[in-house]
Write an enzyme that holds these catalytic residues in place. Structure first.
Site, PDB file in Angstrom:
ATOM      1  N   ASP A 135     -24.064 -18.730 -37.728  1.00  0.00           N
ATOM      2  CA  ASP A 135     -24.505 -19.366 -36.490  1.00  0.00           C
ATOM      3  C   ASP A 135     -25.415 -20.554 -36.798  1.00  0.00           C
ATOM      4  O   ASP A 135     -25.219 -21.240 -37.802  1.00  0.00           O
ATOM      5  CB  ASP A 135     -25.202 -18.326 -35.591  1.00  0.00           C
ATOM      6  N   HIS A 200     -29.594 -20.707 -30.503  1.00  0.00           N
ATOM      7  CA  HIS A 200     -28.436 -19.832 -30.335  1.00  0.00           C
ATOM      8  C   HIS A 200     -28.376 -18.739 -31.391  1.00  0.00           C
ATOM      9  O   HIS A 200     -28.155 -17.559 -31.080  1.00  0.00           O
ATOM     10  CB  HIS A 200     -27.171 -20.685 -30.384  1.00  0.00           C
ATOM     11  N   SER A 534     -20.480 -15.902 -26.455  1.00  0.00           N
ATOM     12  CA  SER A 534     -21.397 -15.892 -27.602  1.00  0.00           C
ATOM     13  C   SER A 534     -22.399 -14.762 -27.511  1.00  0.00           C
ATOM     14  O   SER A 534     -22.854 -14.238 -28.519  1.00  0.00           O
ATOM     15  CB  SER A 534     -22.164 -17.217 -27.668  1.00  0.00           C
TER      16      SER A 534
END
Length: 751
Positions: A135, A200, A534
């Site tokens: 990520d 994220h 996600s």
């Protein structure tokens, strides 16, 4: 679905772009994939030989040799074409750029679960399970990554904690045991460390395996205890993404390292906006080699819903995750004259009063003379008259999708508006964050009543209330509108997605210096609320790690089966789970259903998808024996592709769901499945029950399975026959039960 704002789609849009790092205008970064790895030294020598033939020196970007073979290099189109013809090369393809696609969620899953497990089940290896996260990196100071009460790092761990900008080896601990970064990004964007600068990756890691943190919230909203799905698991992060996206060559480099490092589960909240051939897809390639090594790979299904056939990451060795809602709502209501209240959805910290005294206007009524009504009613930039907007709440529709909600907010604010009500049935289910500006979303039904009041009142007034968290919202779960749908464009003979998990308005850890998501005058938040597949993916990754820790010898396919066959298809109203339209969800929407958190720990029986199954899939998909022997690390002696392979035969691999295409009334279709007993000899006799739509005859032979030993495998056959030709895809299920366990497999039939 395009133009979605604030759903953090850190989901990878697989599109090739010119590499500015390439020296010549006709050069680009290409990935040269060469299948399974042999000896490391031999591979590097062969890579060097291939590279020596290139005109450009220092062309190498990445070399893959720890877990599989290949490299990424700057090549011309002619060189790439020539390289593809070299011995041992499986494929050559441009390096794709992939764009990135909680407190309450885990409690909700717990309450939803109907299966009770043995209270005395314990694992000695809970904290030995390692989740690898590919990520945007991690914010190591977050309390979600504290290592309190954790034991020593597992001795088998071979990873490292790389030093980088504002990141040292001391940032790792017994929780965060590994951190790598890959700095071969295109353009001017540079990554010089594992530290997350986007948020994220931190959010995803905390959702999967964050430690327990009391008193977590987003400025008081969604308050509770934050924890990951497997809070005792270790985390290893691989930073493959920057603000410009995630390059395929970096993703493959991370797979190469993670497999060799010793992770147990890999979690990727990223994918493609189109479906490349499997041998040209860095995620499918890396995942194949990970599964060969006993590592389960969990990926997001994509945020291109509700369009049919939009699901990605659909290779059969990947566990593909759709997104669903939870029973928490972020409510920001509209109040009109007479205290008439209309439910709104958004996260704002509005301060324009609770009493409806603010003037309110329809955007179309504020149209500029040089604009058109459609633009004004959608609050498009340069469509409304400033003199008519100042000091007023503006009501607009949100059907154009040409401009984001934030762009419309900025337009209203710049014209002197003090609030914005957007009418939108679809995107209102996702509560985006608007800071201190009063913006909320209402349904078209409520919107029509609000507009009726405005149009029939000489001086209409109202207000927008600040957001309040509402729990026990019903119905939940529902499939999120943005979640990508099946059928898979790879093949209709496997159902994708596989499973659904919470992906809407998920609270989890965030980077500690992000002022952009902080309300005016507030410090950056420690936790943030975002949405997307996600966010659904790490819920499943965490559950998979929990199953692995309880059953350390289980294969990736056994863990996938346990998660899929114990899923639920009902919501908290005890009714079928629905989509955003209110219609009953199908396996194309949510696979086997919504994930549970206790059933997967004791599934009773599992479907083990073997090496032979995956090799046969490659055969049926069109690869020849020579290519397959190059791709696969270990091929059983004597294996060859079946004679006359066909994609129809994919239905027969031992998958936990069943999909059959090209079925007709002219002939029945048969598929075979094998179940493995993982529950011991307790209640060994399982009987089958069938749910089939009208006009479909389904027969299971035998209709009883009697297991005598743990690990025993028994097979059955399912025969499907049509009464009438299908005019649409239809769905049903087959369930084996012994009174204690229910092992359910959905099926899909298409003509």
């Amino acid at each position: 679905m395009k133009g979605i704002f604030f759903i953090l789609l850190v989901f990878v849009s697989l599109k090739a772009e010119n590499a500015t790092a390439a020296a010549g205008k006709n050069e680009d970064v290409y990935i040269v994939y060469m299948g399974a790895a042999a000896s490391t030294n031999g591979l590097r020598n062969y890579h060097s030989q291939l590279l020596s033939s290139l005109r450009k020196k220092n062309a190498l970007v990445h070399s893959y040799s720890r877990s599989f073979s290949g490299f990424a290099a700057v090549l011309s189109a002619e060189e790439a074409s020539s390289m593809a013809k070299k011995p041992g090369v499986v494929s050559v393809f441009r390096d794709p750029i992939l764009q990135l696609h909680t407190t309450r969620s885990w409690d909700f899953l717990k309450y939803q679960n109907a299966v009770k497990i043995d209270a005395n089940l314990k694992s000695d290896s809970d904290s030995d399970t390692i989740i690898g996260i590919l990520d945007t990196g991690i914010w190591p100071e977050s309390e979600s990554f504290n290592d309190k009460d954790m034991g020593p790092i597992p001795a088998r761990w071979k990873g490292t904690c790389m030093k980088g900008d504002d990141f040292s080896s001391s940032n790792c601990n017994r929780k965060l045991i590994g951190a790598r970064f890959y700095n071969k990004f295109r353009g001017s964007i540079k990554v010089n460390g594992p530290r997350d600068t986007i948020g994220h990756g931190t959010h995803v890691a905390a959702t999967a395996a964050g430690s327990v943190v009391q008193g977590a919230s987003y400025y008081g909203l969604a308050a509770g205890t934050a924890k990951g799905g497997s809070p005792a698991s270790r985390i290893a992060v691989y930073r493959v993404c920057s603000t410009g996206g995630c390059s395929g060559s970096n993703i493959l480099a991370a797979f190469d390292d993670a497999i060799a490092d010793g992770v147990d589960v890999l979690s990727l909240s990223l994918g493609a906006t189109y479906l490349p051939d499997i041998k040209d897809d860095p995620i499918a390639i890396g995942a194949f080699h990970a599964v060969e090594k006993g590592i389960l790979v969990v990926c997001s299904a994509g945020n291109s819903g509700p369009d049919s056939g939009s699901v990605v990451n659909a290779a059969p060795w990947i566990l593909t995750v759709a997104a669903s809602t939870i029973d928490r709502d972020f409510e920001s209501d509209v109040v009109l004259e007479g205290n008439k209240v209309f439910k709104g959805e958004a996260i704002n910290f509005a301060n324009i009063g609770k009493t409806p005294v603010n003037p309110i206007i329809y955007g179309k009524s504020a149209k500029r003379n040089d604009s058109n009504e459609d633009a004004a009613r959608n609050c498009q930039p340069e469509s409304m008259d400033k003199n008519m907007m100042a000091g007023k709440i503006v009501v607009c529709e949100n059907v154009d999708r040409e401009y984001s909600r934030m762009e419309k907010l900025q337009e209203v604010k710049s014209l002197g508006g003090i609030g914005l009500v957007l009418i939108d049935d679809e995107t209102r289910v996702v509560a985006s964050i608007y800071g201190t500006f009063p913006l909320t979303m209402v349904s078209s039904k409520d919107g029509s009543q609000i507009l009726s009041y405005i149009n029939s009142t000489r001086k209409p007034v109202g207000t927008i209330l600040p957001t309040a968290s509402v729990t026990n919202y019903k119905p939940a779960p529902a499939v999120a509108y943005f979640s990508s749908r099946g059928p898979s464009s790879i093949t209709k003979n496997i159902i994708k997605p596989d499973i659904a998990a919470p992906g809407v308005d998920i609270l989890a850890a965030w980077i500690g210096n992000d002022t952009a998501v902080a309300p005016e005058g507030k410090d950056p938040p420690l936790f943030n609320v975002i949405s997307g597949t996600s966010m659904a993916c790490p819920h499943v990754s965490g559950m998979a790690a929990a199953v692995k820790s309880r059953n350390p010898t289980w294969s990736p396919s056994a863990i996938r089966s346990a998660i899929m066959t114990t899923a639920t298809q009902t919501n908290n109203l005890k009714a079928p789970i629905t989509t955003e339209t209110g219609s009953a969800a199908t396996p194309y929407d949510f696979g086997a259903g919504e994930i549970g958190i206790t059933g997967p720990l004791q599934p009773g029986l599992v479907y083990e998808t073997t090496t032979i199954d995956y090799l046969n899939f490659l055969c049926f998909y069109g690869y020849d024996n020579s290519t397959i022997k190059t791709i696969a690390r270990a091929i059983p002696e004597g294996f060859v592709c079946p004679m006359n392979p066909s994609t129809d035969s994919i239905s027969d691999i031992n998958y936990p769901s069943i999909a059959i295409s090209k079925i007709s009334v002219k002939e029945s279709k048969k598929v075979n499945r094998t179940l493995t007993n993982v529950a011991g000899d307790d209640e060994p006799v399982y009987t089958v029950s069938i749910e089939a739509p009208a006009g479909i005859n389904v027969k299971v032979v035998p209709d009883k399975l009697q297991f005598t030993d743990i690990g025993q495998r028994l097979s059955y056959q399912v025969i499907f026959a049509l009464v009438n030709q299908l005019d649409k895809d239809v769905f049903g299920s087959i369930t084996w039960s012994n009174g204690k366990y229910k092992v359910r497999s959905p099926f899909a039939l298409s003509s």
